[in-house]
Design a protein around this motif. Structure first.
Motif, PDB file in Angstrom:
ATOM      1  N   VAL A 183      54.778  16.738  19.105  1.00 32.63           N
ATOM      2  CA  VAL A 183      54.309  16.942  17.733  1.00 32.63           C
ATOM      3  C   VAL A 183      52.788  16.906  17.751  1.00 32.63           C
ATOM      4  N   PHE A 184      52.174  17.951  17.237  1.00 28.83           N
ATOM      5  CA  PHE A 184      50.717  18.054  17.160  1.00 28.83           C
ATOM      6  C   PHE A 184      50.314  18.089  15.691  1.00 28.83           C
ATOM      7  N   ILE A 185      49.353  17.265  15.306  1.00 31.41           N
ATOM      8  CA  ILE A 185      48.886  17.244  13.924  1.00 31.41           C
ATOM      9  C   ILE A 185      47.364  17.374  13.890  1.00 31.41           C
ATOM     10  N   HIS A 186      46.885  18.323  13.105  1.00 34.36           N
ATOM     11  CA  HIS A 186      45.457  18.485  12.868  1.00 34.36           C
ATOM     12  C   HIS A 186      45.179  18.237  11.387  1.00 34.36           C
ATOM     13  N   LEU A 187      44.187  17.419  11.115  1.00 36.49           N
ATOM     14  CA  LEU A 187      43.766  17.152   9.745  1.00 36.49           C
ATOM     15  C   LEU A 187      42.593  18.055   9.393  1.00 36.49           C
ATOM     16  N   TYR A 188      42.648  18.684   8.233  1.00 32.80           N
ATOM     17  CA  TYR A 188      41.591  19.588   7.785  1.00 32.80           C
ATOM     18  C   TYR A 188      40.778  18.939   6.662  1.00 32.80           C
ATOM     19  N   HIS A 189      39.468  18.928   6.809  1.00 31.73           N
ATOM     20  CA  HIS A 189      38.586  18.544   5.702  1.00 31.73           C
ATOM     21  C   HIS A 189      38.302  19.831   4.926  1.00 31.73           C
ATOM     22  N   LYS A 190      39.103  20.054   3.883  1.00 31.47           N
ATOM     23  CA  LYS A 190      39.106  21.382   3.261  1.00 31.47           C
ATOM     24  C   LYS A 190      37.793  21.729   2.566  1.00 31.47           C
ATOM     25  N   GLU A 191      37.091  20.747   1.980  1.00 31.99           N
ATOM     26  CA  GLU A 191      35.804  21.064   1.347  1.00 31.99           C
ATOM     27  C   GLU A 191      34.774  21.488   2.385  1.00 31.99           C
ATOM     28  N   MET A 192      34.764  20.818   3.531  1.00 30.49           N
ATOM     29  CA  MET A 192      33.827  21.155   4.599  1.00 30.49           C
ATOM     30  C   MET A 192      34.141  22.541   5.168  1.00 30.49           C
ATOM     31  N   ILE A 193      35.433  22.826   5.349  1.00 32.81           N
ATOM     32  CA  ILE A 193      35.823  24.136   5.868  1.00 32.81           C
ATOM     33  C   ILE A 193      35.485  25.228   4.871  1.00 32.81           C
ATOM     34  N   ALA A 194      35.702  24.976   3.573  1.00 31.18           N
ATOM     35  CA  ALA A 194      35.376  25.970   2.549  1.00 31.18           C
ATOM     36  C   ALA A 194      33.898  26.346   2.608  1.00 31.18           C
ATOM     37  N   ASP A 195      33.030  25.370   2.829  1.00 30.46           N
ATOM     38  CA  ASP A 195      31.597  25.658   2.947  1.00 30.46           C
ATOM     39  C   ASP A 195      31.307  26.504   4.180  1.00 30.46           C
ATOM     40  N   LEU A 196      31.991  26.201   5.265  1.00 31.07           N
ATOM     41  CA  LEU A 196      31.730  26.912   6.523  1.00 31.07           C
ATOM     42  C   LEU A 196      32.210  28.364   6.475  1.00 31.07           C
ATOM     43  N   ILE A 197      33.336  28.618   5.795  1.00 32.80           N
ATOM     44  CA  ILE A 197      33.878  29.977   5.771  1.00 32.80           C
ATOM     45  C   ILE A 197      33.438  30.757   4.538  1.00 32.80           C
ATOM     46  N   SER A 198      32.700  30.079   3.638  1.00 34.65           N
ATOM     47  CA  SER A 198      32.241  30.711   2.384  1.00 34.65           C
ATOM     48  C   SER A 198      33.408  31.299   1.606  1.00 34.65           C
ATOM     49  N   ASP A 199      34.463  30.515   1.486  1.00 35.04           N
ATOM     50  CA  ASP A 199      35.668  30.951   0.788  1.00 35.04           C
ATOM     51  C   ASP A 199      36.389  29.697   0.298  1.00 35.04           C
ATOM     52  N   THR A 200      37.291  29.862  -0.638  1.00 36.14           N
ATOM     53  CA  THR A 200      38.119  28.726  -1.016  1.00 36.14           C
ATOM     54  C   THR A 200      39.057  28.386   0.140  1.00 36.14           C
ATOM     55  N   PHE A 201      39.431  27.112   0.241  1.00 35.52           N
ATOM     56  CA  PHE A 201      40.323  26.686   1.318  1.00 35.52           C
ATOM     57  C   PHE A 201      41.184  25.551   0.794  1.00 35.52           C
ATOM     58  N   GLU A 202      42.474  25.795   0.670  1.00 33.49           N
ATOM     59  CA  GLU A 202      43.377  24.863   0.008  1.00 33.49           C
ATOM     60  C   GLU A 202      44.200  23.993   0.949  1.00 33.49           C
ATOM     61  N   PHE A 203      44.022  24.142   2.244  1.00 33.19           N
ATOM     62  CA  PHE A 203      44.913  23.478   3.196  1.00 33.19           C
ATOM     63  C   PHE A 203      44.281  22.203   3.750  1.00 33.19           C
ATOM     64  N   ASN A 204      45.098  21.160   3.892  1.00 29.27           N
ATOM     65  CA  ASN A 204      44.573  19.896   4.399  1.00 29.27           C
ATOM     66  C   ASN A 204      45.059  19.575   5.814  1.00 29.27           C
ATOM     67  N   GLY A 205      45.805  20.485   6.427  1.00 28.32           N
ATOM     68  CA  GLY A 205      46.218  20.225   7.797  1.00 28.32           C
ATOM     69  C   GLY A 205      47.161  21.270   8.362  1.00 28.32           C
ATOM     70  N   ARG A 206      47.448  21.080   9.640  1.00 26.19           N
ATOM     71  CA  ARG A 206      48.463  21.897  10.314  1.00 26.19           C
ATOM     72  C   ARG A 206      49.332  20.974  11.155  1.00 26.19           C
TER      73      ARG A 206
END
Length: 215
Positions: A183-206
């Motif tokens: 089992v592999f779990i990645h946590l997403y900091h969605k506000e930080m990712i949204a800034d980096l991709i210049s787009d909305t980002f609603e996901f908090n993990g995979r």
């Protein structure tokens, strides 16, 4: 199998007696699947997932597919901001190509997509069946709506100015007489990712669950 999923989430024991979140029940279902076990699709449907034909995948699904792959490409090393944006845009274009793919019955490898009516989440199930080897893989993009008592508390607890956009948690490994599971779990900091991709980002993990036969 519930004990396996509980081991994964450090914050889970501190949760209240609220209904179990979808991430935990989905992981449990994946852990119960044998290698190349396509009956997993029916079990997922009983948990509220619905199969989506490739041709019916839409814009929201493309975003979820791109989010599933984000951890593989961007989680490790220091990645310049410009690469985040270009990678995200390229991933969305690639995800749209899944609408043209067709599963061939009795093929060695089959991929199915499942979604939920109550959220933007998407689950990819992949099955491989060889004469002496089988493999089942579940990959899920997650939002806060389905992970309020599992991923989300860890993200909120761990947010610091130094937090990376994607954090890979410790891999969980299980083994029985017939198969090996990870089992592999990645946590997403969605506000930080949204800034980096210049787009909305609603996901908090995979979350990924891999089961394969012992060779």
């Amino acid at each position: 199998m519930l004990k396996y999923a509980l081991c994964i989430f450090l914050a889970f024991a501190a949760t209240t007696a609220s209904a179990q979140d979808v991430v935990v029940t989905t992981i449990n279902a994946c852990l119960e699947a044998a290698p190349a076990d396509q009956n997993l699709i029916e079990r997922m449907e009983r948990l509220g997932w619905s199969q989506i034909p490739n041709r019916d995948l839409g814009e929201g699904d493309f975003r979820a597919i791109a989010a599933i792959g984000l951890a593989d490409r961007m989680a490790y090393g220091r990645v310049p901001a410009v690469r985040w944006q270009s990678n995200w845009e390229r991933s969305l274009e690639t995800a749209a190509g899944h609408t043209r793919r067709v599963n061939v019955p009795d093929a060695v490898s089959l991929t199915f997509w499942l979604g939920r009516a109550d959220s933007e989440n998407l689950l990819r199930t992949k099955f491989e069946k060889h004469p002496a080897f089988g493999r089942t893989q579940c990959d899920m993009s997650t939002t806060e709506a389905i992970s309020r008592s599992s991923l989300q508390p860890q993200i909120e607890f761990g947010v610091t100015p130094e937090m990376r956009p994607i954090i890979a948690t410790r891999t969980q490994r299980f083994e029985n007489d017939n198969a090996v599971q990870r089992v592999f779990i990645h946590l997403y900091h969605k506000e930080m990712i949204a800034d980096l991709i210049s787009d909305t980002f609603e996901f908090n993990g995979r979350v990924s669950v891999l089961t394969h036969s012992k060779r």
